[in-house]
Design a protein around this motif. Sequence first.
Motif, PDB file in Angstrom:
ATOM      1  N   ASP A  38     -29.217  -5.395 -54.513  1.00  0.00           N
ATOM      2  CA  ASP A  38     -29.353  -6.365 -55.865  1.00  0.00           C
ATOM      3  C   ASP A  38     -27.804  -5.916 -56.545  1.00  0.00           C
ATOM      4  OD1 ASP A  38     -32.839  -5.577 -56.422  1.00  0.00           O
ATOM      5  OD2 ASP A  38     -31.817  -7.131 -55.506  1.00  0.00           O
ATOM      6  N   SER A  75     -23.032  -9.550 -67.567  1.00  0.00           N
ATOM      7  CA  SER A  75     -24.158 -10.117 -66.912  1.00  0.00           C
ATOM      8  C   SER A  75     -25.062  -8.935 -66.611  1.00  0.00           C
ATOM      9  CB  SER A  75     -23.903 -11.038 -65.837  1.00  0.00           C
ATOM     10  OG  SER A  75     -23.324 -12.090 -66.328  1.00  0.00           O
ATOM     11  N   SER A  87     -30.555  -8.437 -62.910  1.00  0.00           N
ATOM     12  CA  SER A  87     -31.785  -9.386 -62.960  1.00  0.00           C
ATOM     13  C   SER A  87     -33.040  -8.918 -63.272  1.00  0.00           C
ATOM     14  CB  SER A  87     -31.902  -9.799 -61.474  1.00  0.00           C
ATOM     15  OG  SER A  87     -32.953 -10.928 -61.707  1.00  0.00           O
ATOM     16  N   ASN A 118     -29.984 -16.737 -70.898  1.00  0.00           N
ATOM     17  CA  ASN A 118     -29.970 -16.253 -69.543  1.00  0.00           C
ATOM     18  C   ASN A 118     -29.645 -14.770 -69.630  1.00  0.00           C
ATOM     19  OD1 ASN A 118     -27.189 -15.922 -70.093  1.00  0.00           O
ATOM     20  ND2 ASN A 118     -26.704 -16.969 -68.191  1.00  0.00           N
TER      21      ASN A 118
END
Lengths: 112, 113
Positions: free
Chosen positions: B1, B24, B27, B71
């Motif tokens: 990941d 970022s 996830s 996001n």
Amino acid sequence: EDQVTQSPEALRLQEGESSSLNCSYTVSGLRGLFWYRQDPGKGPEFLFTLYSAGEEKEKERLKATLTKKESFLHITAPKPEDSATYLCAVQGFSSNDYKLSFGAGTTVTVRA
Amino acid sequence: DAGVTQSPTHLIKTRGQHVTLRCSPISGHKSVSWYQQVLGQGPQFIFQYYEKEERGRGNFPDRFSARQFPNYSSELNVNALLLGDSALYLCASSFRTGPNEQFFGPGTRLTVL
């Protein structure tokens, strides 16, 4: 204001020579105490979370313990690859209880 | 990941300029925090965002601002750069706000000349 003091600032060890790092903290109620490892020029790498006095966590040659006023990171039989700066951080019950308050770190050098 | 990613890796600016740093999160993580780390010191908290809302701000001047996108990625903006803004800027992501682990990215090294 949460405060964290780490000692010693620097520690030079011979390979296999066990030692302990200290993290003393002052918070208005501890929500969590965190240990990180940081290599030069890189981001901190998460090691452990401790939530209450008496709790202990282990990972390979590292063991973290927690009392009501301080935490210790014990390094058993260190190897040269354990050389890094070890950071301690706390999260307390304050208006900014989502932030981590860090100490300045202990830089560990392990010689072969 | 994939872990936390940050861009750019290095940046050189002159005094008075503006800079934008990007992050970022891992996830599934909905919270992003920004920290400034000056050489020889521990990271200092700048901002935390959770679900696109600011949840906390550290003791930094208004020249520092941030935002989080739908996001969950984030930007840190610094205006009117000073020499003292030279540091490693770290982004950390966590699943939620509160007492849980924060996972750090590699950082952006900002040098102000």
